[in-house]
Write a protein that holds these residues in place. Structure first.
Motif, PDB file in Angstrom:
ATOM      1  N   UNK A  24     -44.087  27.050 -49.661  1.00 12.90           N
ATOM      2  CA  UNK A  24     -45.517  26.762 -49.742  1.00 12.90           C
ATOM      3  C   UNK A  24     -45.755  25.394 -50.378  1.00 12.90           C
ATOM      4  N   UNK A  25     -46.869  24.753 -50.014  1.00 12.50           N
ATOM      5  CA  UNK A  25     -47.235  23.456 -50.565  1.00 12.50           C
ATOM      6  C   UNK A  25     -46.692  22.329 -49.711  1.00 12.50           C
ATOM      7  N   UNK A  26     -47.137  21.113 -49.991  1.00 10.44           N
ATOM      8  CA  UNK A  26     -46.645  19.955 -49.247  1.00 10.44           C
ATOM      9  C   UNK A  26     -46.523  18.788 -50.209  1.00 10.44           C
ATOM     10  N   UNK A  27     -45.342  18.169 -50.214  1.00 13.29           N
ATOM     11  CA  UNK A  27     -45.084  17.029 -51.086  1.00 13.29           C
ATOM     12  C   UNK A  27     -45.593  15.774 -50.395  1.00 13.29           C
ATOM     13  N   UNK A  28     -46.567  15.120 -51.026  1.00 13.67           N
ATOM     14  CA  UNK A  28     -47.127  13.874 -50.491  1.00 13.67           C
ATOM     15  C   UNK A  28     -47.224  12.850 -51.590  1.00 13.67           C
ATOM     16  N   UNK A  29     -46.963  11.613 -51.253  1.00 16.98           N
ATOM     17  CA  UNK A  29     -47.075  10.481 -52.172  1.00 16.98           C
ATOM     18  C   UNK A  29     -47.969   9.428 -51.547  1.00 16.98           C
ATOM     19  N   UNK A  30     -48.753   8.752 -52.388  1.00 14.25           N
ATOM     20  CA  UNK A  30     -49.543   7.612 -51.948  1.00 14.25           C
ATOM     21  C   UNK A  30     -48.782   6.362 -52.368  1.00 14.25           C
ATOM     22  N   UNK A  31     -48.721   5.376 -51.469  1.00 13.53           N
ATOM     23  CA  UNK A  31     -48.033   4.129 -51.765  1.00 13.53           C
ATOM     24  C   UNK A  31     -48.721   3.004 -51.007  1.00 13.53           C
ATOM     25  N   UNK A  42     -39.280  21.735 -53.552  1.00  9.23           N
ATOM     26  CA  UNK A  42     -37.872  21.992 -53.232  1.00  9.23           C
ATOM     27  C   UNK A  42     -36.943  21.630 -54.392  1.00  9.23           C
ATOM     28  N   UNK A  43     -37.479  20.932 -55.379  1.00 13.43           N
ATOM     29  CA  UNK A  43     -36.742  20.496 -56.573  1.00 13.43           C
ATOM     30  C   UNK A  43     -35.527  19.637 -56.228  1.00 13.43           C
ATOM     31  N   UNK A  44     -35.725  18.712 -55.306  1.00 11.49           N
ATOM     32  CA  UNK A  44     -34.667  17.758 -54.963  1.00 11.49           C
ATOM     33  C   UNK A  44     -35.290  16.553 -54.272  1.00 11.49           C
ATOM     34  N   UNK A  45     -34.507  15.495 -54.122  1.00 11.83           N
ATOM     35  CA  UNK A  45     -34.966  14.305 -53.421  1.00 11.83           C
ATOM     36  C   UNK A  45     -34.839  14.539 -51.919  1.00 11.83           C
ATOM     37  N   UNK A  46     -35.922  14.258 -51.197  1.00 10.91           N
ATOM     38  CA  UNK A  46     -35.934  14.460 -49.747  1.00 10.91           C
ATOM     39  C   UNK A  46     -36.514  13.214 -49.082  1.00 10.91           C
ATOM     40  N   UNK A  47     -36.349  13.159 -47.765  1.00  9.62           N
ATOM     41  CA  UNK A  47     -36.870  12.028 -46.995  1.00  9.62           C
ATOM     42  C   UNK A  47     -38.382  12.212 -46.776  1.00  9.62           C
ATOM     43  N   UNK A  48     -39.144  11.186 -47.133  1.00 12.54           N
ATOM     44  CA  UNK A  48     -40.597  11.189 -46.940  1.00 12.54           C
ATOM     45  C   UNK A  48     -40.936  10.081 -45.955  1.00 12.54           C
ATOM     46  N   UNK A  49     -41.717  10.420 -44.921  1.00 10.54           N
ATOM     47  CA  UNK A  49     -42.120   9.453 -43.902  1.00 10.54           C
ATOM     48  C   UNK A  49     -43.607   9.171 -44.002  1.00 10.54           C
TER      49      UNK A  49
END
Length: 123
Positions: free
Chosen positions: A85-92, A112-119
């Motif tokens: 559940x949820x969605x990891x989003x970053x503003x840049x 997910x408690x880890x580094x993942x690829x963000x597009x």
């Protein structure tokens, strides 16, 4: 008693005249120089603005900003497949001239408690 006479001598007696004087001194009056600056619009480093005349109507069009730097949203690519559940989003931000293609960065996903690829998302 002697204590009452000493304390009465030290503090002023409150009369109607004293209260009126105190009330007048507590009201804030602006100096003439400050009030003229405020009324002319020069206070707080503002430029003076002219009052619009009654008969004319001014229409100001907002100029479109053609800024090189864009604010983008980066979204996790692995989270949809995982079912969490949820969605990891970053503003840049990115420079349109230097990076014309979509940006991909490794960012931390708190779900997910880890580094993942963000597009970068489409606008």
């Amino acid at each position: 008693s002697p204590d009452e006479t000493h304390s009465a001598a030290r503090r002023p007696r409150w009369t109607a005249a004293n209260q009126t004087t105190m009330a007048l001194s507590m009201t804030s009056t602006r100096p003439a120089a400050l009030s003229s600056r405020v009324s002319s619009g020069l206070a707080k480093n503002r430029a003076p603005c002219a009052a619009p005349s009654r008969g004319s109507l001014q229409v100001m069009a907002a100029s479109k900003k053609k800024d090189v730097r864009l604010t983008i949203t980066l979204e996790c690519t692995e989270q949809k497949a995982s079912g969490v559940q949820g969605m990891s989003r970053y503003m840049s931000q990115k420079n349109r001239r230097n990076t014309s293609e979509r940006l991909e960065l490794m960012k931390y996903n708190k779900y997910l408690r880890k580094h993942t690829l963000h597009r970068e998302l489409k606008k």
